[in-house]
Design an enzyme around this catalytic site. Structure first.
Site, PDB file in Angstrom:
ATOM      1  N   TYR A   7       4.787  53.650   1.655  1.00  0.00           N
ATOM      2  CA  TYR A   7       5.368  52.446   2.366  1.00  0.00           C
ATOM      3  C   TYR A   7       4.420  51.461   2.044  1.00  0.00           C
ATOM      4  CZ  TYR A   7       7.865  56.111   5.795  1.00  0.00           C
ATOM      5  OH  TYR A   7       7.860  56.771   6.480  1.00  0.00           O
ATOM      6  N   HIS A  43       7.669  64.094   1.108  1.00  0.00           N
ATOM      7  CA  HIS A  43       8.560  62.742   1.910  1.00  0.00           C
ATOM      8  C   HIS A  43       9.705  63.102   1.288  1.00  0.00           C
ATOM      9  CE1 HIS A  43       7.854  58.286   2.387  1.00  0.00           C
ATOM     10  NE2 HIS A  43       9.070  59.396   3.393  1.00  0.00           N
TER      11      HIS A  43
HETATM   12  P1  NAP Z   1      13.030  52.809  14.375  1.00  0.00           P
HETATM   13  O1  NAP Z   1      12.373  52.808  14.547  1.00  0.00           O
HETATM   14  O2  NAP Z   1      14.506  53.646  14.497  1.00  0.00           O
HETATM   15  O3  NAP Z   1      13.902  50.994  14.544  1.00  0.00           O
HETATM   16  C1  NAP Z   1      12.914  50.551  14.544  1.00  0.00           C
HETATM   17  C2  NAP Z   1      13.368  49.290  14.368  1.00  0.00           C
HETATM   18  O4  NAP Z   1      13.695  48.758  16.166  1.00  0.00           O
HETATM   19  C3  NAP Z   1      12.758  47.733  13.866  1.00  0.00           C
HETATM   20  O5  NAP Z   1      14.133  47.086  13.681  1.00  0.00           O
HETATM   21  C4  NAP Z   1      12.962  47.468  15.770  1.00  0.00           C
HETATM   22  O6  NAP Z   1      12.806  45.922  15.590  1.00  0.00           O
HETATM   23  C5  NAP Z   1      13.765  48.232  16.514  1.00  0.00           C
HETATM   24  N1  NAP Z   1      12.653  48.352  17.615  1.00  0.00           N
HETATM   25  C6  NAP Z   1      11.687  48.702  17.907  1.00  0.00           C
HETATM   26  N2  NAP Z   1      11.658  48.680  19.418  1.00  0.00           N
HETATM   27  C7  NAP Z   1      12.765  48.403  19.942  1.00  0.00           C
HETATM   28  C8  NAP Z   1      12.846  48.058  21.116  1.00  0.00           C
HETATM   29  N3  NAP Z   1      12.124  48.314  22.421  1.00  0.00           N
HETATM   30  N4  NAP Z   1      14.127  47.410  21.445  1.00  0.00           N
HETATM   31  C9  NAP Z   1      14.648  46.821  20.610  1.00  0.00           C
HETATM   32  N5  NAP Z   1      15.150  46.762  19.095  1.00  0.00           N
HETATM   33  C10 NAP Z   1      13.697  47.531  19.194  1.00  0.00           C
HETATM   34  O7  NAP Z   1      13.429  52.779  12.601  1.00  0.00           O
HETATM   35  P2  NAP Z   1      12.255  53.728  11.581  1.00  0.00           P
HETATM   36  O8  NAP Z   1      11.198  52.328  11.424  1.00  0.00           O
HETATM   37  O9  NAP Z   1      12.922  53.398  10.564  1.00  0.00           O
HETATM   38  O10 NAP Z   1      11.723  54.897  12.206  1.00  0.00           O
HETATM   39  C11 NAP Z   1      11.208  55.301  12.281  1.00  0.00           C
HETATM   40  C12 NAP Z   1       9.576  55.686  11.546  1.00  0.00           C
HETATM   41  O11 NAP Z   1      10.430  56.732  10.809  1.00  0.00           O
HETATM   42  C13 NAP Z   1       9.028  54.367  10.156  1.00  0.00           C
HETATM   43  O12 NAP Z   1       8.706  53.481  10.858  1.00  0.00           O
HETATM   44  C14 NAP Z   1       8.448  55.990   9.178  1.00  0.00           C
HETATM   45  O13 NAP Z   1       6.781  56.261   9.910  1.00  0.00           O
HETATM   46  C15 NAP Z   1       9.903  56.906  10.078  1.00  0.00           C
HETATM   47  N6  NAP Z   1      10.429  57.191   9.064  1.00  0.00           N
HETATM   48  C16 NAP Z   1      10.079  58.503   8.090  1.00  0.00           C
HETATM   49  C17 NAP Z   1      11.129  58.670   7.120  1.00  0.00           C
HETATM   50  C18 NAP Z   1      11.882  59.766   6.264  1.00  0.00           C
HETATM   51  O14 NAP Z   1      12.217  60.258   5.548  1.00  0.00           O
HETATM   52  N7  NAP Z   1      10.121  60.475   7.021  1.00  0.00           N
HETATM   53  C19 NAP Z   1      12.851  57.778   6.972  1.00  0.00           C
HETATM   54  C20 NAP Z   1      12.560  56.172   7.807  1.00  0.00           C
HETATM   55  C21 NAP Z   1      11.534  56.202   9.090  1.00  0.00           C
HETATM   56  P3  NAP Z   1      11.568  44.975  15.680  1.00  0.00           P
HETATM   57  O15 NAP Z   1      10.671  46.072  14.537  1.00  0.00           O
HETATM   58  O16 NAP Z   1      12.179  43.235  15.374  1.00  0.00           O
HETATM   59  O17 NAP Z   1      10.706  45.187  16.681  1.00  0.00           O
END
Ligand code: NAP
Length: 283
Positions: A49, A107
C-alpha cells in the site's frame, strides 16, 4: 470496542481501519489520525500500500501507547520465500517505526508461500509478531498450509460483504479456529452498494446508515471488519456500529443477498492472478 480472541489467545479488535488506496503521505497521516481519534485501534496496512511510514507517523503522533494499538501489515508476492520475507518484515518494521507487529499476513496466496510461512513462524516464536495469518486463501490452500506447518494461521483476511458472504469459508475457518477478517466490507462501493435496497430499508428501520448495518452484521458474526474512508465523518460513522442488533428476520433478508461470488477480486480468474503476481512495488 469488542474483541475476538485469536487461536493463540491474542485479543484482536473486531473493527479496524483499512488504508488501501490512501498513498499520499499527508492524506494518510490525516485519515489515520482521524481514525485513532474516533477510537479505532486496529490499523490495516500492507507493504504494497506504500503507506506504512505514514501509518507509523500517525500512531506516534497520537500519543496512544503502542501496546494499545493493533498494527497489521502484509508481505507482498515479490517478497515470498524465507529470506525475502525476513527482509520484508524488517523493512516493514522500520517503515512503521515499531519493533513488533500485532498481525503479519501473507497478502496473496502466490509464490513461495511455504518459505514465507516458515520465516513468519520463526518471527512469531521469537516474539516479534503476536499473531500470523494469511489473506485470500481458499479452503484447500488453508488445509495445505496447515498440513505442512506447526502454526495454523490465526486469521484469513478475505473479501466479505453483503454480496459475497463466504459461508463455506466461514464454516471451515470456524472448525479450524481461524478468524475471518472482512476486506472491502462495502464491496468498495461497487454494485451500488450504498444504495442497496435491503440495506437501505434496514438502515431506515434501525435509524442507522447502510454502512453501519453492514458492519454490524459482520461483527455480530465474530468477523472482524476493516472499512476504509478518507472522510472524517464517515470514519466516525463506520466506528459507531455496536449499539444495535438486527433481528433474525432481518439477518435472513441479508443472507438472501449472497451471490456467492466476489465483486472486487476474483482469485479464480487467471488474468487477475497474473496481474497480482507481476505487480511489483518499489522497496
Ligand atoms: P471498502 O472499505 O469496502 O470501501 C471503501 C469505499 O467506501 C471508499 O470509496 C469510501 O469512500 C467509501 N465509504 C467508506 N465509508 C463510507 C460510508 N460510511 N458511506 C459511504 N461511502 C463510504 O474498500 P477497501 O478499502 O477496498 O477495503 C477496506 C480495507 O480492506 C482496505 O483499506 C485494506 O486495508 C483491506 N483490503 C485488503 C485486501 C487484501 O487482499 N488483503 C484487499 C482489499 C482491501 P471515501 O474514502 O471517499 O469515504
Amino acid at each position: 470496542m469488542k474483541y475476538t480472541t485469536l487461536n493463540n489467545g491474542v485479543e484482536m479488535p473486531l473493527l479496524g481501519f483499512g488504508v488501501y488506496q490512501v498513498e499520499e503521505p499527508s492524506a494518510c497521516v490525516r485519515c489515520v489520525s482521524d481514525a485513532i481519534a474516533a477510537g479505532y485501534r486496529l490499523l490495516d496496512t500492507a507493504a504494497a500500500y506504500l503507506n506504512e511510514e505514514s501509518v507509523g507517523r500517525a500512531v506516534r503522533q497520537s500519543g496512544i501507547p503502542r501496546d494499545e494499538m493493533f498494527i497489521t501489515t502484509k508481505v507482498w508476492v515479490q517478497d515470498m520465500g524465507y529470506e525475502r520475507t525476513k527482509r520484508a518484515f524488517a523493512r516493514s518494521l522500520a517503515r512503521l517505526g515499531t519493533d513488533y507487529l500485532d498481525l503479519y499476513l501473507v497478502h496473496m496466496p502466490f509464490g513461495d508461500v511455504f518459505g514465507a510461512w516458515r520465516a513468519m513462524e520463526e518471527l512469531y516464536r521469537e516474539g516479534r509478531i503476536r499473531a500470523i495469518g494469511v489473506c485470500n486463501f481458499s479452503i484447500p490452500r488453508l488445509a495445505d498450509l496447515m498440513a505442512h506447518h506447526e502454526t495454523a494461521p490465526a486469521v484469513n483476511q478475505v473479501e466479505m460483504h453483503l454480496f459475497h458472504q463466504q459461508r463455506a469459508m466461514k464454516e471451515f475457518a470456524g472448525k479450524c479456529g481461524i478468524r475471518l477478517e472482512a476486506w472491502s466490507p462495502f464491496a468498495e462501493g461497487k454494485r451500488d452498494f450504498f444504495r442497496n435496497e435491503v440495506l437501505s430499508s434496514l438502515a431506515e428501520k434501525y435509524g442507522r446508515t447502510v454502512a453501519q448495518v453492514e458492519l454490524n452484521w459482520l461483527v455480530r458474526q465474530g468477523v472482524a471488519a476493516i472499512p476504509k474512508s478518507a472522510r472524517r465523518e464517515r470514519i466516525e460513522e463506520n466506528f459507531d456500529v455496536f449499539g444495535f442488533s438486527l433481528s433474525e428476520e432481518d439477518d435472513a433478508l441479508i443472507a438472501a443477498c449472497d451471490t456467492g461470488r466476489p465483486v472486487v477480486g476474483d482469485f479464480e480468474d487467471p488474468g487477475f492472478v497474473h496481474y497480482l503476481c507481476t505487480r511489483v512495488y518499489d522497496v
